[in-house]
Design an enzyme around this catalytic site. Structure first.
Site, PDB file in Angstrom:
ATOM      1  N   GLY A 213       0.782  -1.222   0.000  1.00 53.41           N
ATOM      2  CA  GLY A 213       0.000   0.000   0.000  1.00 53.41           C
ATOM      3  C   GLY A 213       0.816   1.275   0.000  1.00 53.41           C
ATOM      4  O   GLY A 213       0.262   2.354   0.196  1.00 53.41           O
ATOM      5  N   ASP A 214       2.118   1.176  -0.206  1.00 53.79           N
ATOM      6  CA  ASP A 214       2.962   2.362  -0.333  1.00 53.79           C
ATOM      7  C   ASP A 214       4.151   1.949  -1.192  1.00 53.79           C
ATOM      8  O   ASP A 214       3.994   1.123  -2.077  1.00 53.79           O
ATOM      9  CB  ASP A 214       3.379   2.885   1.049  1.00 53.79           C
ATOM     10  CG  ASP A 214       3.674   4.388   1.040  1.00 53.79           C
ATOM     11  OD1 ASP A 214       4.214   4.869   0.026  1.00 53.79           O
ATOM     12  OD2 ASP A 214       3.381   5.074   2.022  1.00 53.79           O
ATOM     13  N   ASP A 215       5.343   2.461  -0.940  1.00 61.71           N
ATOM     14  CA  ASP A 215       6.477   2.107  -1.783  1.00 61.71           C
ATOM     15  C   ASP A 215       6.842   0.629  -1.616  1.00 61.71           C
ATOM     16  O   ASP A 215       6.873   0.117  -0.492  1.00 61.71           O
ATOM     17  CB  ASP A 215       7.686   2.970  -1.420  1.00 61.71           C
ATOM     18  CG  ASP A 215       7.433   4.444  -1.675  1.00 61.71           C
ATOM     19  OD1 ASP A 215       6.715   4.753  -2.641  1.00 61.71           O
ATOM     20  OD2 ASP A 215       7.935   5.276  -0.908  1.00 61.71           O
ATOM     21  N   GLY A 245       1.233  -0.015  -4.996  1.00 62.11           N
ATOM     22  CA  GLY A 245       2.135   0.859  -4.248  1.00 62.11           C
ATOM     23  C   GLY A 245       2.405   2.158  -4.989  1.00 62.11           C
ATOM     24  O   GLY A 245       2.102   2.328  -6.169  1.00 62.11           O
TER      25      GLY A 245
END
Length: 459
Positions: A213-215, A245
């Site tokens: 859900g991010d990098d 991401g």
């Protein structure tokens, strides 16, 4: 099993997914520590537990069919002094934690489940209803696996899901190997990065699948607020698949201690917002240098390659000194980005921009080369932001945009299906094009637009 294997069920752990095994696992760890090291063995079953602290010469091994299910009881994650988003402070202990150790491993084909939704929901409530009586997070959320100031770390084969926040976060570690690991966190889960080395040296990431859900991978080296500036250097990333991401491989924005000597090769990025992304801002100081990216496939990304030196997120990100496009004095807190090599990259169904490089007015991005690059823009014109830069408006189907750069070369670079120009060159020095090509039924403009106007509206 040998006398140096410590089966958690021998210390009272129950694999029914309901009975707390926190004390039993701690007892197994204590016995292993007293013996001078060994294997903490997790057999088939689902074991509910709080934070697990490991020590030197320990291997936490999960058998196939074994699951460690981490508790939603905040009291089972005591506060420890560590680093959070580049700043040294008290945080909740990570689900699996170690400090000042050597020869520490997490292995096996079992699953570690952080039950992150509990933490994500409390975080959302804290943000939306700060004064409403409810359970609140006393310290920053637990990371999943975080080793601080450790040497010879091995994380292999395990499946890690639903992390409360960052998933694997070695801090000030030397000689770290992450191999064959699967990380899956929901796309909408907040700040659930995959692998984030911070001020680490000699780290190898290979054969991993990261969907978060991010990098997916974010390489960091502290901020200007960190107690000490320690570089991150000698990082290799190869044979990985990264999905969703905000970025595939990201450097920064925490980079005050310097990031250097990073290679990324033979990877696939699918549906990540950005592919290779470098981000920093005034006040950070430090240098990002010597990045080599080769043999990459990207599909359905917003923008394949990004350098943004006006990154506006985080503390003080909205200050005028961060977003002002006029030159500022160069000091020890002026960041620099240089020596970047990109080769053999194919990007298809790209939505926003073929590439976006925006240096500081007083510190150009320097020495960048693109060789054998193919970018095809998406047929669907859905606007998006190439990166989070103050004043940047969403775009769709744009070609490369470079501004405040020097010694920039494009060799055998092709752009297809774009709007406007394939290459837009703003303020720059020594930009070279060799054997480049462009084709698009959408555009009748020049392939290369020199002296292109600034595409931001923040002055």
């Amino acid at each position: 099993m040998s006398s140096y294997t410590f089966d958690i069920t021998a210390y009272g752990a129950v694999g029914d997914g309901k009975t707390s095994s926190t004390k039993a696992i701690a007892a197994a760890v204590a016995a292993c520590k007293e013996a001078g090291g060994g294997m903490i063995y997790v057999p088939v079953g689902t074991f509910l537990t709080g934070a697990i602290q490991l020590f030197s010469n320990m291997e936490l091994h999960l058998e196939t069919g074994a699951t460690l299910l981490f508790s939603n009881d905040m009291e089972e994650y005591p506060p420890v002094m560590s680093r959070w988003e580049g700043v040294d402070r008290m945080v909740h202990m990570s689900c699996v934690y170690a400090e000042n150790g050597r020869n520490i491993s997490v292995t096996g084909r079992g699953t570690l489940d952080g039950q992150g939704k509990f933490w994500w929901d409390v975080l959302k409530q804290d943000r939306e209803y700060p004064d409403f009586p409810k359970p609140h997070i006393k310290y920053p959320r637990p990371k999943f696996i975080s080793f601080d100031n450790c040497e010879d770390v091995y994380i292999e084969k395990v499946r890690i899901i639903n992390s409360p926040s960052w998933t694997i976060n070695p801090i000030r570690c030397h000689n770290v190997h992450v191999e064959g690991v699967t990380i899956v966190n929901p796309y909408d889960s907040p700040n659930t990065d995959g692998i984030d080395p911070d001020s680490c040296r000699n780290m190898h990431i290979s054969n991993c699948h990261i969907d978060v859900g991010d990098d997916c991978i974010a390489i960091k080296a502290g901020t200007e607020q960190a107690k000490e500036n320690i570089p991150t250097e000698n990082i290799t990333i190869t044979n990985c698949v990264m999905a969703h991401g905000h970025g595939g491989v990201v450097l920064g924005s925490e980079m005050s201690g310097n990031i250097r000597n990073v290679t990324v090769s033979n990877c696939v990025f699918q549906d990540t917002d950005r592919g290779i992304r470098l981000k920093t801002r005034r006040g950070r100081g430090g240098v990002i240098e010597n990045l080599l990216v080769s043999n990459i496939m990207m599909d359905r990304v917003l923008c394949p390659t990004v350098v943004n030196m006006y990154y506006g997120c985080g503390p003080k990100g909205g200050d005028k000194v961060v977003w002002d496009k006029n030159p500022q004095p160069i000091t020890e807190i002026t960041p620099a980005v240089r020596h970047l090599k990109f080769s053999n990259i194919t990007a298809t169904d790209v939505r926003a921009s073929a590439g976006f490089f925006y240096g500081l007015a007083e510190m150009f991005v320097d020495d960048v080369s693109f060789d054998s690059i193919s970018v095809t823009m998406s047929d669907e014109l859905v606007p998006g932001e190439p990166d989070m830069l103050a004043g940047m408006q969403p775009v769709a189907g744009q070609g490369f945009y470079i501004n405040n750069v020097s010694n920039f070369s494009f060799n055998r670079v092709s752009v297809r299906n774009y709007l406007g120009s394939a290459f837009r060159v703003g303020k720059s020095e020594a930009v070279e094009f060799t054997a480049c090509s462009a084709s698009s039924k959408r555009s009748d403009g020049e392939m290369i637009e020199h002296n292109a106007p600034d595409i931001t509206n923040a002055q």
